[in-house]
Motif scaffolding. Sequence first.
Motif, PDB file in Angstrom:
ATOM      1  N   LEU A  20       0.844  -1.189   0.000  1.00  0.00           N
ATOM      2  CA  LEU A  20       0.000   0.000   0.000  1.00  0.00           C
ATOM      3  C   LEU A  20       0.882   1.243   0.000  1.00  0.00           C
ATOM      4  O   LEU A  20       1.955   1.251   0.598  1.00  0.00           O
ATOM      5  CB  LEU A  20      -0.907   0.018   1.223  1.00  0.00           C
ATOM      6  CG  LEU A  20      -1.793  -1.210   1.445  1.00  0.00           C
ATOM      7  CD1 LEU A  20      -2.684  -0.990   2.668  1.00  0.00           C
ATOM      8  CD2 LEU A  20      -2.622  -1.531   0.218  1.00  0.00           C
ATOM      9  N   SER A  21       0.392   2.265  -0.673  1.00  0.00           N
ATOM     10  CA  SER A  21       1.073   3.561  -0.689  1.00  0.00           C
ATOM     11  C   SER A  21       0.098   4.636  -0.234  1.00  0.00           C
ATOM     12  O   SER A  21      -1.108   4.539  -0.480  1.00  0.00           O
ATOM     13  CB  SER A  21       1.576   3.888  -2.097  1.00  0.00           C
ATOM     14  OG  SER A  21       2.486   2.925  -2.567  1.00  0.00           O
ATOM     15  N   CYS A  22       0.637   5.645   0.388  1.00  0.00           N
ATOM     16  CA  CYS A  22      -0.167   6.800   0.802  1.00  0.00           C
ATOM     17  C   CYS A  22       0.656   8.047   0.531  1.00  0.00           C
ATOM     18  O   CYS A  22       1.735   8.217   1.109  1.00  0.00           O
ATOM     19  CB  CYS A  22      -0.527   6.694   2.272  1.00  0.00           C
ATOM     20  SG  CYS A  22      -1.324   8.168   2.952  1.00  0.00           S
ATOM     21  N   THR A  23       0.150   8.894  -0.335  1.00  0.00           N
ATOM     22  CA  THR A  23       0.865  10.109  -0.716  1.00  0.00           C
ATOM     23  C   THR A  23       0.189  11.322  -0.113  1.00  0.00           C
ATOM     24  O   THR A  23      -1.043  11.450  -0.167  1.00  0.00           O
ATOM     25  CB  THR A  23       0.918  10.240  -2.240  1.00  0.00           C
ATOM     26  OG1 THR A  23       1.598   9.099  -2.778  1.00  0.00           O
ATOM     27  CG2 THR A  23       1.679  11.492  -2.652  1.00  0.00           C
ATOM     28  N   GLU A  46      -8.827  -0.156  13.713  1.00  0.00           N
ATOM     29  CA  GLU A  46      -7.734  -0.502  14.604  1.00  0.00           C
ATOM     30  C   GLU A  46      -6.388  -0.093  14.019  1.00  0.00           C
ATOM     31  O   GLU A  46      -6.202  -0.038  12.807  1.00  0.00           O
ATOM     32  CB  GLU A  46      -7.712  -2.015  14.872  1.00  0.00           C
ATOM     33  CG  GLU A  46      -7.435  -2.865  13.657  1.00  0.00           C
ATOM     34  CD  GLU A  46      -7.291  -4.346  13.980  1.00  0.00           C
ATOM     35  OE1 GLU A  46      -7.361  -4.726  15.163  1.00  0.00           O
ATOM     36  OE2 GLU A  46      -7.081  -5.136  13.034  1.00  0.00           O
ATOM     37  N   PHE A  47      -5.459   0.164  14.918  1.00  0.00           N
ATOM     38  CA  PHE A  47      -4.099   0.516  14.544  1.00  0.00           C
ATOM     39  C   PHE A  47      -3.391  -0.694  13.948  1.00  0.00           C
ATOM     40  O   PHE A  47      -3.524  -1.812  14.458  1.00  0.00           O
ATOM     41  CB  PHE A  47      -3.356   1.008  15.785  1.00  0.00           C
ATOM     42  CG  PHE A  47      -1.887   1.234  15.584  1.00  0.00           C
ATOM     43  CD1 PHE A  47      -0.965   0.301  16.016  1.00  0.00           C
ATOM     44  CD2 PHE A  47      -1.437   2.399  14.969  1.00  0.00           C
ATOM     45  CE1 PHE A  47       0.394   0.509  15.846  1.00  0.00           C
ATOM     46  CE2 PHE A  47      -0.080   2.615  14.789  1.00  0.00           C
ATOM     47  CZ  PHE A  47       0.842   1.660  15.229  1.00  0.00           C
ATOM     48  N   VAL A  48      -2.616  -0.455  12.899  1.00  0.00           N
ATOM     49  CA  VAL A  48      -1.825  -1.515  12.279  1.00  0.00           C
ATOM     50  C   VAL A  48      -0.328  -1.238  12.437  1.00  0.00           C
ATOM     51  O   VAL A  48       0.418  -2.081  12.935  1.00  0.00           O
ATOM     52  CB  VAL A  48      -2.162  -1.652  10.782  1.00  0.00           C
ATOM     53  CG1 VAL A  48      -1.261  -2.699  10.126  1.00  0.00           C
ATOM     54  CG2 VAL A  48      -3.622  -2.009  10.586  1.00  0.00           C
ATOM     55  N   ALA A  49       0.102  -0.053  12.025  1.00  0.00           N
ATOM     56  CA  ALA A  49       1.525   0.275  12.068  1.00  0.00           C
ATOM     57  C   ALA A  49       1.684   1.785  12.050  1.00  0.00           C
ATOM     58  O   ALA A  49       0.833   2.497  11.521  1.00  0.00           O
ATOM     59  CB  ALA A  49       2.267  -0.341  10.887  1.00  0.00           C
ATOM     60  N   ILE A  70       6.309  -1.004   7.648  1.00  0.00           N
ATOM     61  CA  ILE A  70       5.976   0.373   7.297  1.00  0.00           C
ATOM     62  C   ILE A  70       7.267   1.123   6.996  1.00  0.00           C
ATOM     63  O   ILE A  70       8.292   0.916   7.658  1.00  0.00           O
ATOM     64  CB  ILE A  70       5.173   1.067   8.425  1.00  0.00           C
ATOM     65  CG1 ILE A  70       4.672   2.437   7.971  1.00  0.00           C
ATOM     66  CG2 ILE A  70       5.984   1.155   9.710  1.00  0.00           C
ATOM     67  CD1 ILE A  70       3.682   3.078   8.962  1.00  0.00           C
ATOM     68  N   SER A  71       7.230   1.974   5.997  1.00  0.00           N
ATOM     69  CA  SER A  71       8.398   2.776   5.640  1.00  0.00           C
ATOM     70  C   SER A  71       7.899   4.078   5.012  1.00  0.00           C
ATOM     71  O   SER A  71       6.707   4.210   4.705  1.00  0.00           O
ATOM     72  CB  SER A  71       9.313   2.031   4.665  1.00  0.00           C
ATOM     73  OG  SER A  71       8.635   1.739   3.455  1.00  0.00           O
ATOM     74  N   LEU A  81       3.116   0.559   3.168  1.00  0.00           N
ATOM     75  CA  LEU A  81       2.876  -0.581   4.036  1.00  0.00           C
ATOM     76  C   LEU A  81       3.057  -1.831   3.178  1.00  0.00           C
ATOM     77  O   LEU A  81       2.207  -2.144   2.351  1.00  0.00           O
ATOM     78  CB  LEU A  81       1.481  -0.555   4.658  1.00  0.00           C
ATOM     79  CG  LEU A  81       1.234  -1.652   5.683  1.00  0.00           C
ATOM     80  CD1 LEU A  81       2.102  -1.429   6.927  1.00  0.00           C
ATOM     81  CD2 LEU A  81      -0.245  -1.696   6.084  1.00  0.00           C
ATOM     82  N   GLN A  82       4.188  -2.498   3.376  1.00  0.00           N
ATOM     83  CA  GLN A  82       4.441  -3.755   2.690  1.00  0.00           C
ATOM     84  C   GLN A  82       3.829  -4.871   3.507  1.00  0.00           C
ATOM     85  O   GLN A  82       4.166  -5.044   4.683  1.00  0.00           O
ATOM     86  CB  GLN A  82       5.944  -3.987   2.534  1.00  0.00           C
ATOM     87  CG  GLN A  82       6.309  -5.311   1.886  1.00  0.00           C
ATOM     88  CD  GLN A  82       5.880  -5.403   0.433  1.00  0.00           C
ATOM     89  OE1 GLN A  82       6.069  -4.465  -0.334  1.00  0.00           O
ATOM     90  NE2 GLN A  82       5.298  -6.534   0.045  1.00  0.00           N
ATOM     91  N   MET A  83       2.926  -5.623   2.889  1.00  0.00           N
ATOM     92  CA  MET A  83       2.194  -6.671   3.594  1.00  0.00           C
ATOM     93  C   MET A  83       2.528  -8.016   2.949  1.00  0.00           C
ATOM     94  O   MET A  83       2.219  -8.226   1.772  1.00  0.00           O
ATOM     95  CB  MET A  83       0.689  -6.397   3.521  1.00  0.00           C
ATOM     96  CG  MET A  83       0.304  -5.024   4.038  1.00  0.00           C
ATOM     97  SD  MET A  83      -1.491  -4.765   4.100  1.00  0.00           S
ATOM     98  CE  MET A  83      -1.887  -4.826   2.364  1.00  0.00           C
TER      99      MET A  83
END
Length: 126
Positions: A20-23, A46-49, A70-71, A81-83
Amino acid sequence: QVQLNESGGGLVQPGGSLRLSCTGSGQPFMHYAMGWFRQAPGKEREFVAGIDWNGRNTVYTDSVKGRFTISRDNAKSTVYLQMNSLKPEDTAVYYCAAREAVDGYVGIRLFEYGNWGQGTQVTVSA
């Protein structure tokens, strides 16, 4: 206010991977600590990372430790978020969120984040 836009969700088989990406836009991305949250049908968000402003500190919920990473790349105003090793119970809408950075602090509670993306669906199913 920073505007957030997630991408990268989809349908994947159990054991598969997604990134996943978030910009962010509208404000300097490095001014924000970032978090990933998820909400499954009928359940609370819920919180993930989470990750601090410069990527030095990360926090994970127990159920994803060792599977998710997460990075962030501040030059690209993007958090990832690499899953890996995905499970059916990871199925949810995933949201990224931003909070104003305070040193290396990483928030894990919903109310700590004031900026949210629209979410991206992740479905893990055979």
